[in-house]
Design a protein around this motif. Sequence first.
Motif, PDB file in Angstrom:
ATOM      1  N   VAL A  21       4.898  -4.030   8.687  1.00  0.00           N
ATOM      2  CA  VAL A  21       3.671  -3.287   8.085  1.00  0.00           C
ATOM      3  C   VAL A  21       2.847  -4.353   7.458  1.00  0.00           C
ATOM      4  O   VAL A  21       1.546  -3.894   7.659  1.00  0.00           O
ATOM      5  CB  VAL A  21       4.357  -2.243   7.334  1.00  0.00           C
ATOM      6  CG1 VAL A  21       3.452  -1.591   6.387  1.00  0.00           C
ATOM      7  CG2 VAL A  21       5.203  -1.260   7.913  1.00  0.00           C
ATOM      8  N   THR A  22       3.128  -4.938   6.519  1.00  0.00           N
ATOM      9  CA  THR A  22       2.162  -5.673   5.690  1.00  0.00           C
ATOM     10  C   THR A  22       1.493  -6.763   6.708  1.00  0.00           C
ATOM     11  O   THR A  22       0.444  -7.187   6.351  1.00  0.00           O
ATOM     12  CB  THR A  22       3.107  -6.499   4.591  1.00  0.00           C
ATOM     13  OG1 THR A  22       4.310  -7.434   5.106  1.00  0.00           O
ATOM     14  CG2 THR A  22       3.624  -5.327   3.724  1.00  0.00           C
ATOM     15  N   ILE A  34      -1.400  -4.127   7.360  1.00  0.00           N
ATOM     16  CA  ILE A  34      -2.263  -4.024   6.063  1.00  0.00           C
ATOM     17  C   ILE A  34      -3.197  -5.468   5.893  1.00  0.00           C
ATOM     18  O   ILE A  34      -4.210  -5.588   5.537  1.00  0.00           O
ATOM     19  CB  ILE A  34      -1.297  -4.061   4.974  1.00  0.00           C
ATOM     20  CG1 ILE A  34      -0.693  -2.404   5.006  1.00  0.00           C
ATOM     21  CG2 ILE A  34      -2.263  -4.065   3.481  1.00  0.00           C
ATOM     22  CD1 ILE A  34       0.480  -2.127   4.200  1.00  0.00           C
ATOM     23  N   TYR A  48      -3.445   3.681   5.870  1.00  0.00           N
ATOM     24  CA  TYR A  48      -2.577   4.434   4.826  1.00  0.00           C
ATOM     25  C   TYR A  48      -1.703   5.460   5.508  1.00  0.00           C
ATOM     26  O   TYR A  48      -0.667   5.773   5.147  1.00  0.00           O
ATOM     27  CB  TYR A  48      -3.598   5.062   3.809  1.00  0.00           C
ATOM     28  CG  TYR A  48      -3.108   5.572   2.704  1.00  0.00           C
ATOM     29  CD1 TYR A  48      -2.299   4.992   1.664  1.00  0.00           C
ATOM     30  CD2 TYR A  48      -2.822   7.069   2.469  1.00  0.00           C
ATOM     31  CE1 TYR A  48      -1.657   5.293   0.401  1.00  0.00           C
ATOM     32  CE2 TYR A  48      -1.959   7.810   1.606  1.00  0.00           C
ATOM     33  CZ  TYR A  48      -1.278   6.859   0.689  1.00  0.00           C
ATOM     34  OH  TYR A  48      -0.771   7.400  -0.493  1.00  0.00           O
ATOM     35  N   TYR A  73       1.154   3.969   7.078  1.00  0.00           N
ATOM     36  CA  TYR A  73       1.763   3.297   5.810  1.00  0.00           C
ATOM     37  C   TYR A  73       2.843   4.513   5.300  1.00  0.00           C
ATOM     38  O   TYR A  73       3.936   4.343   4.980  1.00  0.00           O
ATOM     39  CB  TYR A  73       0.882   2.865   4.817  1.00  0.00           C
ATOM     40  CG  TYR A  73       1.420   2.377   3.372  1.00  0.00           C
ATOM     41  CD1 TYR A  73       2.086   1.055   3.540  1.00  0.00           C
ATOM     42  CD2 TYR A  73       1.528   3.097   2.337  1.00  0.00           C
ATOM     43  CE1 TYR A  73       2.720   0.669   2.054  1.00  0.00           C
ATOM     44  CE2 TYR A  73       2.050   2.536   1.080  1.00  0.00           C
ATOM     45  CZ  TYR A  73       2.625   1.334   1.043  1.00  0.00           C
ATOM     46  OH  TYR A  73       3.068   0.851   0.103  1.00  0.00           O
ATOM     47  N   TRP A  83       7.034   4.406   2.436  1.00  0.00           N
ATOM     48  CA  TRP A  83       6.888   3.311   1.471  1.00  0.00           C
ATOM     49  C   TRP A  83       6.441   3.520  -0.045  1.00  0.00           C
ATOM     50  O   TRP A  83       6.980   2.990  -0.810  1.00  0.00           O
ATOM     51  CB  TRP A  83       5.992   2.330   1.966  1.00  0.00           C
ATOM     52  CG  TRP A  83       6.440   1.683   3.222  1.00  0.00           C
ATOM     53  CD1 TRP A  83       5.714   1.941   4.644  1.00  0.00           C
ATOM     54  CD2 TRP A  83       7.458   0.785   3.553  1.00  0.00           C
ATOM     55  NE1 TRP A  83       6.662   1.292   5.418  1.00  0.00           N
ATOM     56  CE2 TRP A  83       7.737   0.573   4.973  1.00  0.00           C
ATOM     57  CE3 TRP A  83       8.314   0.207   2.729  1.00  0.00           C
ATOM     58  CZ2 TRP A  83       8.385  -0.475   5.551  1.00  0.00           C
ATOM     59  CZ3 TRP A  83       9.478  -0.680   3.326  1.00  0.00           C
ATOM     60  CH2 TRP A  83       9.411  -0.905   4.527  1.00  0.00           C
ATOM     61  N   LEU A 136       3.221  -6.761  -0.112  1.00  0.00           N
ATOM     62  CA  LEU A 136       2.381  -5.951  -0.084  1.00  0.00           C
ATOM     63  C   LEU A 136       0.999  -6.640  -0.897  1.00  0.00           C
ATOM     64  O   LEU A 136      -0.112  -6.518  -0.253  1.00  0.00           O
ATOM     65  CB  LEU A 136       2.798  -4.478  -0.655  1.00  0.00           C
ATOM     66  CG  LEU A 136       1.653  -3.335  -0.523  1.00  0.00           C
ATOM     67  CD1 LEU A 136       1.554  -2.995   0.920  1.00  0.00           C
ATOM     68  CD2 LEU A 136       2.507  -2.040  -1.018  1.00  0.00           C
ATOM     69  N   SER A 144      -1.018   2.616  -3.902  1.00  0.00           N
ATOM     70  CA  SER A 144       0.384   2.957  -3.773  1.00  0.00           C
ATOM     71  C   SER A 144       1.092   2.622  -5.077  1.00  0.00           C
ATOM     72  O   SER A 144       2.150   3.265  -5.479  1.00  0.00           O
ATOM     73  CB  SER A 144       1.263   2.696  -2.323  1.00  0.00           C
ATOM     74  OG  SER A 144       1.370   1.420  -2.143  1.00  0.00           O
TER      75      SER A 144
END
Length: 590
Positions: A50-51, A55, A84, A87, A92, A118, A129
């Motif tokens: 994910v990161t 992102i 987002y 995400y 998360w 992150l 977040s």
Amino acid sequence: MPDYNAPLRDLRFVLHEVFDAPSLWARLPALAERVDADTADAILEEAAKVTGQLIAPLNRSGDEEGAQWREGVVTTPAGFREAYATYIEGGWVGLSGNPEFGGLGMPKMLAVQFEEMLYAANSSFALYSALSSGACLAIDAHASADLKQIYLAPMYEGRWAGSMCLTEAHAGTDLGIIRTRAEPQADGSYAITGSKIFITGGEQDLTENIIHLVLAKLPDAPAGPKGISLFLVPKRMVEADGSLGAANAVSCGSIEHKMGIKASATCVMNFDGASGWLVGEANKGLAAMFTMMNYERLSIGIQGIGCADASYQGAVAYARERIQSRAPSGPVAKDKSADPIIHHPDVRRMLLTMKAMTEGGRAFACYVGQQLDLAKFAIDADERQRAEALVALLTPVAKAFFTDTGLDSCVLGQQVFGGHGYIREWGQEQLVRDVRIAQIYEGTNGIQALDLLGRKVVANGGAALKLFCAEVRDFATQPAAPYAAELLEALQRLEGTSEWLLQQATRSPNEVGAASVEYLQLFGHVAYAWLWARMVAVAEARQAEDEAFYGAKRATAEFFFRRLLPRTLAFEASIRAGAEPLFGLASEQF
């Protein structure tokens, strides 16, 4: 902008091998049913994807476009809304949240590792977040059952965000002089009126609602910090069935134009008789808000670690490829006109400093996470109380030391690139700009140092410090403990300096303020020495399993003990010089 790859091997080393987190979780009933080693590894693997893939690619473009404000509406950079949405599908935001309201209930030891990824990937994105997670923590700890039932689930889902509204134009560190007012209403709510500045994520287009936690004063409030209350103020009102109603009297007057974290909206928020609800007890709002602030302080400390690791990854890759001059020991790349700069001693000094401080911080963050888990989940009351004392002691160290060394590391990473480090395309100049704020917000590092020495050491006679020092000494006095002599010498320096300061503090009101920053640096270096010795103990036992990985741990520890830990001598000397040299000039002589 270089790719970001989460340091999964090192994260697992700290979590599983140094701290043996699965064994701890197994003995804490609230965690044993939720998480084990396999679960943790699966979460870390997914977090890395994910990161790194979702992102991180938005980091440079987000910096260049920035958040935009127009007539009270804030838009985030291109790609942020879509990222987002993906995400929050993974849950998360609620990773360590209360399962009763939809959180995943994961331990803080695991959450700090996700936060590092992150922030390394995209600090601006991370802040949206991070503020939500902290707001959830404060609501869960202090709000009424009704407020928790209404607000926590959609906040953990990420459909609603959170913000922390403390600072006013005239009131930063000194929150006792805030002017925002709260007038009681017949229906049990309060009308909130005032203006707040520097509000991260106070307005944005990522979520359908924003839940502001606002510090304000009731009409009959006592003067100073003892007269502050905390209120929950939604951007949009919430109906009885949980659906969204009319807009509340909350507006964003502008956003700041900043040195860094440009994709994070830093807002001026105006409350014009907005409806709010009391969180916790009247006039005790600062204590309730500190639940969120302390979470954010650790989180922002981790921003320092994350940015430092991103800078290190880029600097190492560049140093292996960039050829300039011959190595002092003679040609290495004989088929080329020059050698890679990683063979030059000063480049190695910079890279090793970055590596030693970043990996030391990673271990320290996990240790603080361990204490937070014990404070929350341990069955034994004494164990919880001890962990709470250590968390209070170590939080200002984590916030300030992680971010001080994080900036230092990013500057070193930029320096490795030489002139290219000053050019946008390599990413180093953005990291320097983004990480710089981490020493300022959530309480400047000077304030953290004052908190450590004044409140957490001097005020209680060093009680919590003794707990920490006893744990370090227990390790250092074990048979065959690595670097035992060096560690004990550094520990004695910390203890001796602390005792000296306890005495000096009774003689002069300026001594604590004069010594606090150097004292925090002394503390941080000693803490890292202990953690590096612990990492070496594991590396020595497992060297044969992976000679390259564990050998690198031992070599980095050697660098830390020989080249970085001696800094403590200078910190001690500076502290013992006392406050007098700071007051040799009259104010008009500056």
